[in-house]
Write a protein that holds these residues in place. Structure first.
Motif, PDB file in Angstrom:
ATOM      1  N   UNK A   1       0.836  -1.203   0.000  1.00  9.55           N
ATOM      2  CA  UNK A   1       0.000   0.000   0.000  1.00  9.55           C
ATOM      3  C   UNK A   1       0.873   1.256   0.000  1.00  9.55           C
ATOM      4  N   UNK A   2       1.948   1.247   0.780  1.00  9.36           N
ATOM      5  CA  UNK A   2       2.851   2.399   0.806  1.00  9.36           C
ATOM      6  C   UNK A   2       3.464   2.628  -0.576  1.00  9.36           C
ATOM      7  N   UNK A   3       3.848   1.552  -1.250  1.00 11.19           N
ATOM      8  CA  UNK A   3       4.396   1.693  -2.610  1.00 11.19           C
ATOM      9  C   UNK A   3       3.343   2.248  -3.568  1.00 11.19           C
ATOM     10  N   UNK A   4       2.104   1.815  -3.424  1.00 12.62           N
ATOM     11  CA  UNK A   4       1.026   2.332  -4.277  1.00 12.62           C
ATOM     12  C   UNK A   4       0.839   3.829  -4.060  1.00 12.62           C
ATOM     13  N   UNK A   5       0.931   4.267  -2.813  1.00 13.44           N
ATOM     14  CA  UNK A   5       0.792   5.696  -2.503  1.00 13.44           C
ATOM     15  C   UNK A   5       1.947   6.482  -3.104  1.00 13.44           C
ATOM     16  N   UNK A   6       3.164   6.004  -2.907  1.00 11.25           N
ATOM     17  CA  UNK A   6       4.342   6.671  -3.459  1.00 11.25           C
ATOM     18  C   UNK A   6       4.248   6.756  -4.979  1.00 11.25           C
ATOM     19  N   UNK A   7       3.789   5.690  -5.623  1.00  5.35           N
ATOM     20  CA  UNK A   7       3.615   5.686  -7.088  1.00  5.35           C
ATOM     21  C   UNK A   7       2.547   6.703  -7.516  1.00  5.35           C
ATOM     22  N   UNK A   8       1.460   6.790  -6.763  1.00  8.15           N
ATOM     23  CA  UNK A   8       0.405   7.755  -7.089  1.00  8.15           C
ATOM     24  C   UNK A   8       0.906   9.186  -6.942  1.00  8.15           C
ATOM     25  N   UNK A   9       1.700   9.424  -5.911  1.00  9.36           N
ATOM     26  CA  UNK A   9       2.288  10.772  -5.717  1.00  9.36           C
ATOM     27  C   UNK A   9       3.206  11.103  -6.895  1.00  9.36           C
TER      28      UNK A   9
ATOM     29  N   UNK B   1       3.095   9.888  -9.896  1.00  3.74           N
ATOM     30  CA  UNK B   1       2.269  10.074 -11.093  1.00  3.74           C
ATOM     31  C   UNK B   1       1.680  11.462 -11.177  1.00  3.74           C
ATOM     32  N   UNK B   2       1.296  12.011 -10.031  1.00  4.19           N
ATOM     33  CA  UNK B   2       0.746  13.379 -10.021  1.00  4.19           C
ATOM     34  C   UNK B   2       1.835  14.411 -10.290  1.00  4.19           C
TER      35      UNK B   2
END
Length: 164
Positions: free
Chosen positions: A150-158, A160-161
């Motif tokens: 989940x932390x990796x998904x958040x970092x990836x989303x950040x 991407x933005x």
């Protein structure tokens, strides 16, 4: 009384580490923070007997299940809740938690109505608990073994933005 080995708050000094330490290494602390070591107590049974103290937030999932987030020692909270007549367990070590500042990041990872927080629901394809801090940050708690993902998904989303 809660056995010491069940409560991270009772660990010897210097032996405790967040399950998200590596996943959030280098992440911008103005965008995402690791809050995994903050106290969480799972409550089952008669949730109505639980009265949150100062520095605590009760998140009800049903009339017979809730989570109590505490700034205090969760082992002491467990004892207090059990004395009131509900089942309680220190769930601090069972969960991983992050605080996310950007609502766009959250919207990329969940379709929940963020106005309904506190709540539980899907986040990055796993089940999560959501709370909102007074400063607007949203805290997301997931099972500890899913925390790194989940932390990796958040970092990836950040990221991407930032690239957009």
């Amino acid at each position: 009384m809660t056995p010491a080995f069940l409560s991270p708050s009772r660990c010897d000094e210097g032996t405790l580490s967040s399950p998200l330490r590596r996943a959030l290494e280098g992440a911008d602390p103005n965008a995402v923070r690791d809050v995994s070591l903050e106290g969480v107590v799972e409550i089952r049974g008669n949730v109505d007997v639980v009265l949150p103290a100062s520095g605590e937030e009760l998140v009800r999932l049903s009339s017979r299940r809730a989570f109590l987030f505490t700034e205090g020692d969760p082992a002491e909270v467990v004892d207090r809740v059990r004395a009131a007549g509900a089942l309680a367990y220190d769930a601090t070590g069972a969960l991983a938690a992050v605080a996310v500042a950007n609502e766009q990041v959250l919207r990329r990872l969940t379709d929940l109505d963020l106005e309904r927080i506190p709540t539980a629901g899907p986040f990055a394809r796993v089940t999560a608990l959501f709370r909102r801090d007074p400063d607007g940050w949203v805290r997301v708690c997931v099972q500890q073994e899913l925390g790194h993902y989940v932390a990796e998904a958040i970092v990836d989303a950040i990221a991407g933005l930032e690239d957009a």
